[in-house]
Every structure is written in structure tokens, then in C-alpha cells.
Design a protein around this motif. Structure first.
Motif, PDB file in Angstrom:
ATOM      1  N   THR A 148       0.866  -1.179   0.000  1.00  0.00           N
ATOM      2  CA  THR A 148       0.000   0.000   0.000  1.00  0.00           C
ATOM      3  C   THR A 148       0.905   1.232   0.000  1.00  0.00           C
ATOM      4  OG1 THR A 148      -0.020   0.311   2.376  1.00  0.00           O
ATOM      5  CG2 THR A 148      -1.623  -1.255   1.463  1.00  0.00           C
ATOM      6  N   GLU A 150       1.364   3.073   2.304  1.00  0.00           N
ATOM      7  CA  GLU A 150       1.857   3.334   3.657  1.00  0.00           C
ATOM      8  C   GLU A 150       2.821   2.231   4.076  1.00  0.00           C
ATOM      9  OE1 GLU A 150      -1.481   4.236   6.177  1.00  0.00           O
ATOM     10  OE2 GLU A 150      -1.524   6.270   5.344  1.00  0.00           O
ATOM     11  N   GLN A 151       3.498   1.663   3.080  1.00  0.00           N
ATOM     12  CA  GLN A 151       4.515   0.635   3.358  1.00  0.00           C
ATOM     13  C   GLN A 151       5.764   0.942   2.532  1.00  0.00           C
ATOM     14  OE1 GLN A 151       1.941  -2.699   2.203  1.00  0.00           O
ATOM     15  NE2 GLN A 151       2.474  -3.701   4.144  1.00  0.00           N
ATOM     16  N   THR A 152       6.901   0.455   3.022  1.00  0.00           N
ATOM     17  CA  THR A 152       8.161   0.623   2.288  1.00  0.00           C
ATOM     18  C   THR A 152       8.841  -0.737   2.157  1.00  0.00           C
ATOM     19  OG1 THR A 152       8.466   2.893   3.012  1.00  0.00           O
ATOM     20  CG2 THR A 152      10.451   1.726   2.336  1.00  0.00           C
ATOM     21  N   PRO A 165       5.915  -1.045   7.686  1.00  0.00           N
ATOM     22  CA  PRO A 165       4.972   0.075   7.737  1.00  0.00           C
ATOM     23  C   PRO A 165       5.730   1.399   7.670  1.00  0.00           C
ATOM     24  CG  PRO A 165       4.669  -1.426   9.603  1.00  0.00           C
ATOM     25  CD  PRO A 165       5.896  -1.873   8.893  1.00  0.00           C
ATOM     26  N   SER A 166       5.212   2.367   6.914  1.00  0.00           N
ATOM     27  CA  SER A 166       5.849   3.694   6.873  1.00  0.00           C
ATOM     28  C   SER A 166       4.749   4.742   6.708  1.00  0.00           C
ATOM     29  CB  SER A 166       6.898   3.760   5.759  1.00  0.00           C
ATOM     30  OG  SER A 166       6.319   3.509   4.505  1.00  0.00           O
ATOM     31  N   SER A 167       4.868   5.641   5.753  1.00  0.00           N
ATOM     32  CA  SER A 167       3.825   6.648   5.580  1.00  0.00           C
ATOM     33  C   SER A 167       3.735   7.021   4.109  1.00  0.00           C
ATOM     34  CB  SER A 167       4.151   7.896   6.392  1.00  0.00           C
ATOM     35  OG  SER A 167       5.174   8.613   5.731  1.00  0.00           O
TER      36      SER A 167
END
Ligand SMILES: NC(=O)c1ccc[n+]([C@@H]2O[C@H](COP(=O)([O-])OP(=O)(O)OC[C@H]3O[C@@H](n4cnc5c(N)ncnc54)[C@H](O)[C@@H]3O)[C@@H](O)[C@H]2O)c1
Length: 665
Positions: A148, A150-152, A165-167
Motif C-alpha cells: 500500500t 503506507e509501506q516501504t 509500515p511507513s507513511s
């Protein structure tokens, strides 16, 4: 299963059938057998980590055989059966478009018509890898299809460690290639740890998914040849009828005649390998093919007399040409060399006086004798260049380690101070002061629709932006602006696209931003599909390389790599869609740290914000460092940037009077 289903599946649930290598494939050379028995076991254990236990017995034997035969485990059985190319972005199964754009770029780097050794996942440079093996490819594409915004995805030398998870504002992918503890960064370390399956040589744009075929090198070479002529000609004097003598018609060197034609001179390019020369002739990259030195002399005299713009491939040794032109008193305006002297003992440089076939025999049967011949040839080569130089020829090193290897061979190539070389490199004299120090570098873009009409529209947008900018540009950068306007006007006519619909253009911070911003607006208006922007790592800020990109840094800091590291960190929190940092690339493992980015422009406000923040830093980081190193052009550029951007505050150097230092020690 169709393309989308195969991507979503990742590592197949059923063991695919073994398949032979295609008979016409351009295969990577067999790599060094460097591992001990225990290390070979470790390499197999490492490779099997990607697969379920029930396959281990069968795959272990197969991988052992691959290791024995090729020196590496490529897991060829797992190479997908679908056609590999940059598909239009909508054909990728993905939850976020940024990830789909990265998949498109990966596929382009592995396209059969683009990649040098596609079966071994090598894009260019002999060892520039996108992944170490096909399992890494399959897993990476699967992760990208499920991620998504919001993931890296964090990638260690081709290995996808996983989604974290990230932003929304974080990069979607963070790539490192070949990052080593400094004491373990010799060429043999690469052989060993790559064979173990724990690192890879990402070159520059191979492992960062930003390669766009030979177009990049044509433009860089054109800029270099044009500016080299400017250094030696009086204002307004044309390069027509003036000679550029060089060698090599291989992977990158093959761009020289095309660049010479665009620059408008007589190019003579010697190439010992008849196949390489004929290939370039048949592709239309060189105008005339000559295999006899007497005919060459006649043809060159004629071209000079008629003030021609023509490129000539001479099948033969470059040393013979330098020597014969001296006897004939043919004046060479510009001289360089692009034989592969970064690998002098394994066929990168063919010595004068023996045939091509005899050289190849010596390489495998008597490497010591071959080395002696190469070194003797380099001494003769340098002596001939020196003779021409004393008549006024301007010679420059083209980042191929010519001066370095000639000096190691004992050639008369050192300056009086016995530290520097007699001749400068193309970055010291040309690209550094004329381009990088002002922020001009190889900005590029890819049209993710795959539609050639989009590329035409972006060419037009870029040209409009540059034409508006040139009216306001200071005199210091007028030439660079003009060159790029001409380049973009002729780009379509020069038929440069191989693979994805991509374009390269040298631009400074302001130009890169304005062009990309105009693209983003055109995407928003529905005039073109989404665009990926990026650049070669061979640029202002991304690369610390003491004998190439940063060879014109003279404060001692060219042996540090802080700039490249700041660049990748700085770009990543300012909005890059993906970032990468590599050891190696161009000049060799352990010799350079280089980084780059990719950014997806989907026409949104958020993309415009990210663009503004990141492009500015991506270029001005390097200008700040170059100005701190007291480079005059960079001082000019950073002061101008500070006036344009009040929130930029850069530490400027105080210049010291030479007299103060003279009698101190
Ligand atoms: N700095 C840059 O931007 C830049 C750009 C292009 C190339 N390079 C350097 O230039 C070199 C060449 O790159 P490439 O990709 O073309 O390599 P390549 O190996 O594909 O081509 C080199 C060619 O030189 C020929 N050659 C070798 N010895 C010769 C001799 N004595 N006389 C005539 N021909 C000879 C070979 O047959 C070969 O075809 C590399 O070292 C590369 O790093 C640097």
C-alpha cells in the motif's frame, strides 16, 4: 497463468520445469571459482532459503551445478515465461500506482532488447545487476503488487527484506547495493560475497531500476565532445572539418561517433574487434567503415579538405592510428580513448603489434605475456599521444582508467610534480566545471503510459520551459541551456529510444524542477499519462568517485563519501518514490559510492510538493559541497541559488592568499 497472475503468485506454488537457456542469449561470462567447499555449501544453503523444504534435494543439486558452470546461482528455472518489457502502467497488478511504476522500471531493466545479459539479470557494464537471482525478482514483484502507499520495501542488494509500515510521504522502496564494511571492498570480495548470494554489483542505474538504454551515454558523450571543442576553438569557430580521434565501439564507447556527428566534427574511432565495428556501422551509429590504414589516411585528408562532418570506424588498433597520423602530420584537434582499461588484462585493451586472435589466445593461455604486451602497448600509445600533444592536440581521459593504467605501465604520462597526470580527465576539465558545478546533470523521465505520443508531448513541454528560461539565464550558463534546447529539438529525429518511452536532458536545479512541475500539471490536465522522473547516478550530487565524478574536487575531500550518503538520506525524507545507494559502478567495486532516486508524478498536489522539496536538495547538495571545495563555478551557482531561495543558507569558504602559505613549512 497470465502476466498478472504470475506476478501475484511470487515464488510459484508448483516447481516449474527446468528450461534450457535460449540459444541466442548473450550470456554473462563465467565468474571466478573463488569459494572454498564450505563456502560453496553456504552458498547453496543461502539459495535454498527462498524455497520450500520439499524442493531442497532437487534444487540443491541444480544450484550446485549452476555454481560450478557459471560461478553464480541464477536460479534460471524460476525465470518467468512472460515477455519482459516496460508494459503500460495499468497492466501491472498493484494497490498503489507508485509501486506499479517501479515494477515497470524493473521490467525495462530486464528487457531482452535493453539488458546486456538478461538471463543473468545483468543490465549493463558486464556485471551491473538488477537482482542476484530470479527468486529475488519474483518476490520483489509480488511485494510491489501487494504494497500500500503506507509501506516501504527494503532491498539489500537485490534481496527484498520485506515490507515495513511507513507513511505516504516515505519512499516506497529503499535500495542498497554492494554496501560493504570498507575493509571488505576489493574486487575479490565482490566475487566471493556475490557468489555466496549476499551482495551484488548494482553498477549505477542497473540496480536502481533507472537505466534507459544507450540514450543516456549518447547525450553525455555529446555534451563532452561539444564542450571539449569549445575549450580549444575560438568563439564562433565550427568543429566541422576538425578531428576527434578516439578508440572503442563497444557498449558505451559506441556512442562516440554518433556524438561526434551531433557535435559536428570528423570522428575517427579505432576498434580492434571487427564484429563490434560492423555492428555499429550496420546500426547506423557510424557513417564509414575502413579496415586499411592507407585508405583511412586518404579518407581523413579528404574529409579535412572538404570540412566534412563525418564519423569513420577504423578496424584496427588505435596505437597504429596515433603513430601513423604523426608520420602523415595529420593534426588531431581532440583526442581521447574509450578502450576498457578498467579491465586491462582480460580483453579490455588489445595491445598493438599482435592480431586480435593472438591476443585472445594469450589472454587464456599466457596471461603474464599478455600483461607485458598490454603495458608495452600503453607506453607506445602514450608516447604517440605526447607527440601530438606537443603539436597542439588536446587530449582528455574519458573515465576509462587510461592514464591510471598507462602510469602503472611506466608510460611517460606524469606531470612535472610527479603526482598529477599530464592530461586532465573529462570531469576535471569539461563536465565538472562546465556542468556539474553549475548543477547541470543527466535528468531523465519515463512516460509510464508507454505511448510514444506522450514522449513527444513531454519533449515539447521541456523545450518550452527551457526556451522561457534561457531568456532569463545568466551568461555563465547560456551555452548549457542552448545545448539542451538543441538536443531536445533533435531528440526524436535522432531515434534514441530503446525500451521504455524515455528521455534524457542535462538541466540544472531550476530547469529540472520547472520541467518536472510542467509535466505534473500536464498529467493533472489529462494531457499525458503519469511520469517517472530520475537521473543517472553520474551527476552533481549523487556520486563520490575520486577519479571520475568528483575528480575536480581539490580540497582533499574527493576520497570521502559524505555527499553521496547525504544525498540518499536527504532525498528519501523529501519525497523520493524510491532511493538507492551503491558501492561500485563505472570505475569499480570499492572505488565509488553512488546513489540515485526515482519519483512518480501522478498530477496530484502532493506530488508537486514532494517534487519541489526533493529536486532542490538533490542538486544543491552537490553544488554546496563543490562550492565549499572552492570551485569557482559552484560558488557562483550556490550564491545565485541563495538569492533565489531565501531559506537556503550554505557555509561559504573564505579564500586564502597563496602568499600566506608559501613559507609556513
Ligand atoms: N565516464 C564515462 O561517462 C564513460 C562513458 C563511457 C565509457 N566509459 C569507460 O569507457 C570504457 C569503455 O566502455 P564500453 O562500455 O564501451 O566497453 P567495451 O568493452 O564494450 O568497449 C571497448 C572497446 O574497445 C576495443 N578496444 C580495446 N583495445 C583496443 C585498441 N587497442 N584499439 C582499438 N580498439 C580497442 C574493444 O574491442 C571494445 O570493443 C570503460 O572503461 C568505461 O568505464 C566511461
Amino acid at each position: 497463468m497470465d502476466f498478472k497472475e504470475q506476478i501475484l503468485e511470487g515464488i510459484p506454488t508448483e516447481l516449474p520445469a527446468l528450461k534450457p537457456y535460449p540459444s541466442n542469449a548473450n550470456r554473462a561470462p563465467k565468474r571466478k571459482d573463488i569459494l572454498s567447499i564450505e563456502e560453496k555449501q553456504l552458498a547453496i544453503r543461502n539459495a535454498l532459503r527462498y524455497f520450500p523444504k520439499q524442493w531442497h534435494e532437487e534444487l540443491a543439486k541444480e544450484f550446485a551445478q549452476e555454481l560450478k558452470t557459471y560461478g553464480r546461482i541464477y536460479m534460471h528455472r524460476f525465470k518467468p515465461t512472460y515477455k519482459m518489457y516496460a508494459r503500460p502502467i495499468d497492466e501491472y497488478p498493484a494497490k498503489c500506482k507508485q509501486a506499479a511504476a517501479i515494477m515497470l522500471m524493473i521490467n525495462n531493466n530486464l528487457d531482452n532488447t535493453v539488458a546486456q545479459h538478461p538471463e543473468e539479470l545483468i543490465t549493463y557494464g558486464g556485471n551491473g545487476a538488477v537482482f542476484q537471482n530470479w527468486a529475488q525478482y519474483l518476490l520483489t514483484m509480488q511485494y510491489l503488487s501487494m504494497m500500500t502507499d503506507e509501506q516501504t520495501l527494503h532491498m539489500y542488494s537485490g534481496h527484498p527484506m520485506g515490507l515495513f509500515p511507513s507513511s505516504k510521504n516515505a519512499p516506497r522502496v529503499v535500495v542498497t547495493n554492494g554496501m560493504m564494511i570498507p575493509n571488505y571492498s576489493t574486487p575479490n570480495d565482490w566475487e566471493k560475497f556475490n557468489a555466496l548470494g549476499v551482495t551484488q554489483y548494482g553498477q549505477m542505474t542497473a540496480g536502481s531500476f533507472m537505466y534507459i538504454g544507450p540514450q543516456g551515454i549518447v547525450h553525455g558523450t555529446t555534451i563532452t565532445v561539444m564542450n571539449a571543442f569549445r575549450k580549444i576553438l575560438t568563439e564562433g569557430e565550427s568543429p566541422a572539418g576538425k578531428i576527434f580521434l578516439t578508440a572503442g565501439l563497444g557498449g558505451m564507447s559506441g556512442a562516440q561517433p554518433k556524438a561526434g556527428n551531433i557535435a559536428g566534427c570528423i570522428t575517427i574511432c579505432a576498434e580492434v574487434n571487427p564484429k563490434a565495428a560492423t555492428k555499429r556501422f550496420e546500426q547506423g551509429w557510424v557513417d564509414v567503415l575502413i579496415d586499411n590504414i592507407d585508405s583511412l589516411v586518404l579518407r581523413v585528408k579528404e574529409a579535412k579538405e572538404k570540412n566534412e562532418v563525418v564519423s569513420i570506424a577504423f578496424i584496427g588498433n588505435i596505437v597504429d592510428v596515433w603513430e601513423r597520423f604523426d608520420v602523415e602530420d595529420i593534426f588531431i584537434h581532440l583526442g581521447s580513448d574509450q578502450t576498457s582499461l578498467h579491465i586491462p588484462w582480460t580483453g579490455g585493451y588489445y595491445p598493438v603489434g599482435i592480431s586480435y586472435e593472438e591476443s585472445n589466445r594469450l589472454i587464456s593461455e599466457d596471461p603474464e605475456a599478455f600483461k607485458e604486451k598490454v603495458q608495452a602497448s600503453l607506453r607506445r600509445h602514450a608516447a604517440a599521444i605526447n607527440k601530438h600533444n606537443s603539436k597542439g592536440t588536446y587530449f582528455f581521459d574519458y573515465g576509462n582508467a587510461f592514464l591510471l593504467e598507462a602510469s602503472r605501465a611506466g608510460a611517460d604520462i606524469m606531470a612535472e610534480n610527479k603526482i598529477d597526470f599530464k592530461y586532465a580527465s573529462y570531469v576535471q576539465d569539461i563536465l565538472g566545471p562546465m556542468c556539474f558545478d553549475y548543477g547541470f546533470g543527466p535528468f531523465r523521465w519515463v512516460c509510464t503510459s508507454g505511448n510514444p505520443a506522450d514522449l513527444d508531448k513531454t519533449d515539447q513541454i521541456a523545450m518550452d520551459v527551457l526556451e522561457k528560461m534561457i531568456a532569463q539565464s545568466p551568461k555563465e550558463i547560456q551555452l548549457q541551456m542552448q545545448d539542451n534546447i538543441i538536443w531536445i529539438k533533435d531528440a526524436k529525429k535522432n531515434k534514441l529510444v530503446v525500451g521504455s518511452q524515455a528521455r534524457i536532458l542535462y538541466a540544472d536545479a531550476e530547469g529540472r524542477f520547472k520541467i518536472a512541475d510542467a509535466f505534473n500539471k500536464a498529467v493533472a490536465a489529462g494531457e499525458i499519462g503519469a511520469i517517472v522522473i530520475g537521473r543517472d547516478h553520474h551527476d552533481v550530487s549523487g556520486t563520490d568517485s575520486p577519479y571520475r565524478e568528483t575528480s575536480n574536487i581539490y580540497d582533499g575531500s574527493k576520497f570521502t563519501a559524505d555527499m553521496a550518503i547525504h544525498n540518499v538520506i536527504g532525498d528519501s525524507f523529501r519525497g523520493a518514490t524510491w532511493v538507492s545507494i551503491h558501492n561500485g559502478g563505472g570505475v569499480g567495486w570499492g572505488e565509488v559510492i553512488n546513489g540515485g532516486f526515482g519519483m512518480f508524478l501522478d498530477g496530484t498536489e502532493a506530488a508537486a510538493e514532494r517534487l519541489k522539496s526533493m529536486i532542490f536538495y538533490d542538486v544543491n547538495n552537490g553544488i554546496a559541497r563543490r562550492s565549499w571545495a572552492r570551485n569557482e563555478e559552484a560558488l557562483f551557482a550556490i550564491k545565485r541559488e541563495m538569492e533565489r531561495t531565501p531559506s537556503l543558507k550554505v557555509t561559504l569558504p573564505n579564500l586564502v592568499d597563496d602568499n600566506i602559505l608559501k613559507n609556513l613549512f
